[in-house]
Scaffold this active site. Structure first.
Site, PDB file in Angstrom:
ATOM      1  N   GLY A  12       5.085  -7.644  11.518  1.00 38.91           N
ATOM      2  CA  GLY A  12       4.555  -8.042  10.218  1.00 38.91           C
ATOM      3  C   GLY A  12       3.313  -8.914  10.279  1.00 38.91           C
ATOM      4  O   GLY A  12       3.081  -9.738   9.397  1.00 38.91           O
ATOM      5  N   ASN A  14       0.319  -7.871   9.851  1.00 33.23           N
ATOM      6  CA  ASN A  14      -0.527  -7.455   8.715  1.00 33.23           C
ATOM      7  C   ASN A  14       0.020  -8.044   7.413  1.00 33.23           C
ATOM      8  O   ASN A  14      -0.750  -8.449   6.545  1.00 33.23           O
ATOM      9  CB  ASN A  14      -0.588  -5.926   8.641  1.00 33.23           C
ATOM     10  CG  ASN A  14      -1.609  -5.354   9.610  1.00 33.23           C
ATOM     11  OD1 ASN A  14      -2.809  -5.483   9.395  1.00 33.23           O
ATOM     12  ND2 ASN A  14      -1.128  -4.809  10.695  1.00 33.23           N
ATOM     13  N   ILE A  93       8.389   8.033   7.820  1.00 30.78           N
ATOM     14  CA  ILE A  93       7.526   8.912   7.011  1.00 30.78           C
ATOM     15  C   ILE A  93       8.204   9.106   5.653  1.00 30.78           C
ATOM     16  O   ILE A  93       9.367   9.507   5.592  1.00 30.78           O
ATOM     17  CB  ILE A  93       7.333  10.286   7.703  1.00 30.78           C
ATOM     18  CG1 ILE A  93       6.688  10.095   9.091  1.00 30.78           C
ATOM     19  CG2 ILE A  93       6.489  11.226   6.838  1.00 30.78           C
ATOM     20  CD1 ILE A  93       5.256   9.585   9.061  1.00 30.78           C
ATOM     21  N   LEU A  94       7.512   8.785   4.576  1.00 35.13           N
ATOM     22  CA  LEU A  94       8.091   8.923   3.239  1.00 35.13           C
ATOM     23  C   LEU A  94       7.871  10.347   2.729  1.00 35.13           C
ATOM     24  O   LEU A  94       6.844  10.968   3.005  1.00 35.13           O
ATOM     25  CB  LEU A  94       7.451   7.906   2.291  1.00 35.13           C
ATOM     26  CG  LEU A  94       7.735   6.433   2.641  1.00 35.13           C
ATOM     27  CD1 LEU A  94       6.882   5.510   1.778  1.00 35.13           C
ATOM     28  CD2 LEU A  94       9.219   6.102   2.484  1.00 35.13           C
ATOM     29  N   ASN A 108      -1.945   2.695   3.257  1.00 33.55           N
ATOM     30  CA  ASN A 108      -1.458   2.506   4.629  1.00 33.55           C
ATOM     31  C   ASN A 108      -2.601   2.008   5.497  1.00 33.55           C
ATOM     32  O   ASN A 108      -3.772   2.337   5.256  1.00 33.55           O
ATOM     33  CB  ASN A 108      -0.942   3.846   5.185  1.00 33.55           C
ATOM     34  CG  ASN A 108      -0.443   3.722   6.619  1.00 33.55           C
ATOM     35  OD1 ASN A 108       0.404   2.892   6.918  1.00 33.55           O
ATOM     36  ND2 ASN A 108      -0.994   4.528   7.502  1.00 33.55           N
ATOM     37  N   HIS A 110      -3.998   2.029   9.408  1.00 34.31           N
ATOM     38  CA  HIS A 110      -3.780   2.747  10.668  1.00 34.31           C
ATOM     39  C   HIS A 110      -4.771   2.187  11.690  1.00 34.31           C
ATOM     40  O   HIS A 110      -5.949   1.979  11.362  1.00 34.31           O
ATOM     41  CB  HIS A 110      -4.010   4.255  10.471  1.00 34.31           C
ATOM     42  CG  HIS A 110      -3.787   5.038  11.719  1.00 34.31           C
ATOM     43  ND1 HIS A 110      -2.529   5.317  12.199  1.00 34.31           N
ATOM     44  CD2 HIS A 110      -4.673   5.553  12.602  1.00 34.31           C
ATOM     45  CE1 HIS A 110      -2.646   5.995  13.339  1.00 34.31           C
ATOM     46  NE2 HIS A 110      -3.936   6.150  13.608  1.00 34.31           N
ATOM     47  N   ASP A 151      -1.284  10.144   7.572  1.00 35.43           N
ATOM     48  CA  ASP A 151      -2.612   9.561   7.849  1.00 35.43           C
ATOM     49  C   ASP A 151      -3.741  10.440   7.301  1.00 35.43           C
ATOM     50  O   ASP A 151      -4.875  10.359   7.764  1.00 35.43           O
ATOM     51  CB  ASP A 151      -2.814   9.375   9.372  1.00 35.43           C
ATOM     52  CG  ASP A 151      -1.815   8.372   9.925  1.00 35.43           C
ATOM     53  OD1 ASP A 151      -1.452   8.516  11.111  1.00 35.43           O
ATOM     54  OD2 ASP A 151      -1.377   7.478   9.178  1.00 35.43           O
ATOM     55  N   ALA A 180     -10.127  -6.285  12.938  1.00 33.42           N
ATOM     56  CA  ALA A 180     -10.229  -5.207  11.941  1.00 33.42           C
ATOM     57  C   ALA A 180      -9.079  -5.253  10.934  1.00 33.42           C
ATOM     58  O   ALA A 180      -9.287  -5.486   9.739  1.00 33.42           O
ATOM     59  CB  ALA A 180     -10.274  -3.854  12.651  1.00 33.42           C
ATOM     60  N   GLU A 181      -7.845  -5.097  11.409  1.00 36.62           N
ATOM     61  CA  GLU A 181      -6.721  -4.952  10.477  1.00 36.62           C
ATOM     62  C   GLU A 181      -6.513  -6.177   9.592  1.00 36.62           C
ATOM     63  O   GLU A 181      -6.466  -6.069   8.346  1.00 36.62           O
ATOM     64  CB  GLU A 181      -5.439  -4.656  11.256  1.00 36.62           C
ATOM     65  CG  GLU A 181      -5.517  -3.351  12.037  1.00 36.62           C
ATOM     66  CD  GLU A 181      -4.269  -3.077  12.818  1.00 36.62           C
ATOM     67  OE1 GLU A 181      -3.184  -3.216  12.245  1.00 36.62           O
ATOM     68  OE2 GLU A 181      -4.367  -2.705  13.991  1.00 36.62           O
TER      69      GLU A 181
HETATM   70  C1  GRF Z   1      -0.406  -2.391  13.375  1.00 30.93           C
HETATM   71  O1  GRF Z   1      -1.236  -2.088  14.473  1.00 30.93           O
HETATM   72  C2  GRF Z   1      -0.682  -1.401  12.296  1.00 30.93           C
HETATM   73  O2  GRF Z   1      -2.017  -0.965  12.220  1.00 30.93           O
HETATM   74  C3  GRF Z   1       0.172  -0.263  12.711  1.00 30.93           C
HETATM   75  O3  GRF Z   1       1.354  -0.827  13.240  1.00 30.93           O
HETATM   76  C4  GRF Z   1       1.059  -2.129  13.681  1.00 30.93           C
HETATM   77  C5  GRF Z   1       1.970  -3.050  12.909  1.00 30.93           C
HETATM   78  O4  GRF Z   1       1.800  -4.307  13.248  1.00 30.93           O
HETATM   79  N1  GRF Z   1       0.459   0.585  11.577  1.00 30.93           N
HETATM   80  P1  GRF Z   1       2.451  -5.467  12.349  1.00 30.93           P
HETATM   81  O5  GRF Z   1       3.911  -5.108  12.100  1.00 30.93           O
HETATM   82  O6  GRF Z   1       1.671  -5.548  11.069  1.00 30.93           O
HETATM   83  O7  GRF Z   1       2.291  -6.685  13.211  1.00 30.93           O
END
Ligand code: GRF
Length: 209
Positions: A12, A14, A93-94, A108, A110, A151, A180-181
């Site tokens: 978690g 993100n 996958i939903l 989402n 990625h 995706d 990035a994320e």
């Molecule tokens: C992240 O790299 C995200 O891009 C991918 O899975 C990972 C999840 O990380 N979908 P977190 O659970 O948010 O730490």
């Protein structure tokens, strides 16, 4: 203020980036109201609880098929009057019923520059291992709308990250997350919530004509 649900499967980080953005006032058009994990014990559930956000486990293994699982998720989204669903490290996958119900209301993140290194089998470290094996010089992350194709939905935002000579899948994953994320997801959520709000205002105006 829209109601946001974040779906997770693991650490978690993100989700944490979104929680930090909310605390720092960088998330204004929506508020995180619910966190759902498809796996028990996901640390992201602890992150939610530490921030006073309702956190549920809907364990994929408890359902005989994906349809029942999706229904259990959909019921919680309705109960909490959710407007935007954010998949942040969500590994299930939903199905098309829930994806269609949340058309342009489900996004989402990625960890690659889609259309590279995405789709079936590309998740977690596998994505970064494939990027290094291919020898790309630039990778990054993508936020996209969720569609029936894994995706494959419309791209909302991308952030590049340069690959270093001595990168390992682990070091590359860490940098893609940090640079990035975690930077992009809060901005993308704010942008999508604003677009949904504007859409709602247009609908009200049209109905009043
Ligand atoms: C992240 O790299 C995200 O891009 C991918 O899975 C990972 C999840 O990380 N979908 P977190 O659970 O948010 O730490």
């Amino acid at each position: 203020m829209l109601n946001i649900a974040v779906l997770i499967s693991g650490s978690g980080t993100n989700l944490q980036a979104l929680l930090n953005a909310q605390k720092e006032g960088r998330l204004k058009a929506g508020a995180i109201r619910l966190v759902i994990s498809d796996r028990p014990g996901a640390y992201g559930l602890t992150r939610a609880q530490e921030n006073g956000i309702p956190a549920l486990t809907i364990n994929r293994k408890d359902y005989k098929d994906s349809g029942e699982f999706d229904k259990a998720i959909s019921e919680q989204l309705h109960t909490h009057n959710i407007h935007l669903v954010v998949l942040a490290g969500f590994l299930s996958i939903l199905g098309e019923t829930i994806v269609r119900e949340y058309d342009h209301r489900m996004i989402n993140i990625h960890p690659s520059l889609i259309p590279s290194f995405c789709g079936d089998g590309y998740y977690g470290l596998r994505v970064h291992r494939a990027a290094l094996e291919k020898g790309v010089k630039v990778t990054g992350a993508t936020v996209h709308y969720v569609s029936e194709v894994a995706d494959g939905g419309q791209i909302i935002m991308q952030q590049p990250v340069f690959v270093k000579e001595d990168d390992t899948p682990e070091s590359l994953q860490k940098r893609v997350m940090e640079e990035a994320e975690w930077v992009m997801l809060p901005k993308a959520v704010e942008q999508v919530c604003t677009a949904i709000n504007n859409d709602k205002e247009r609908q009200v105006e049209n109905e009043s004509l």
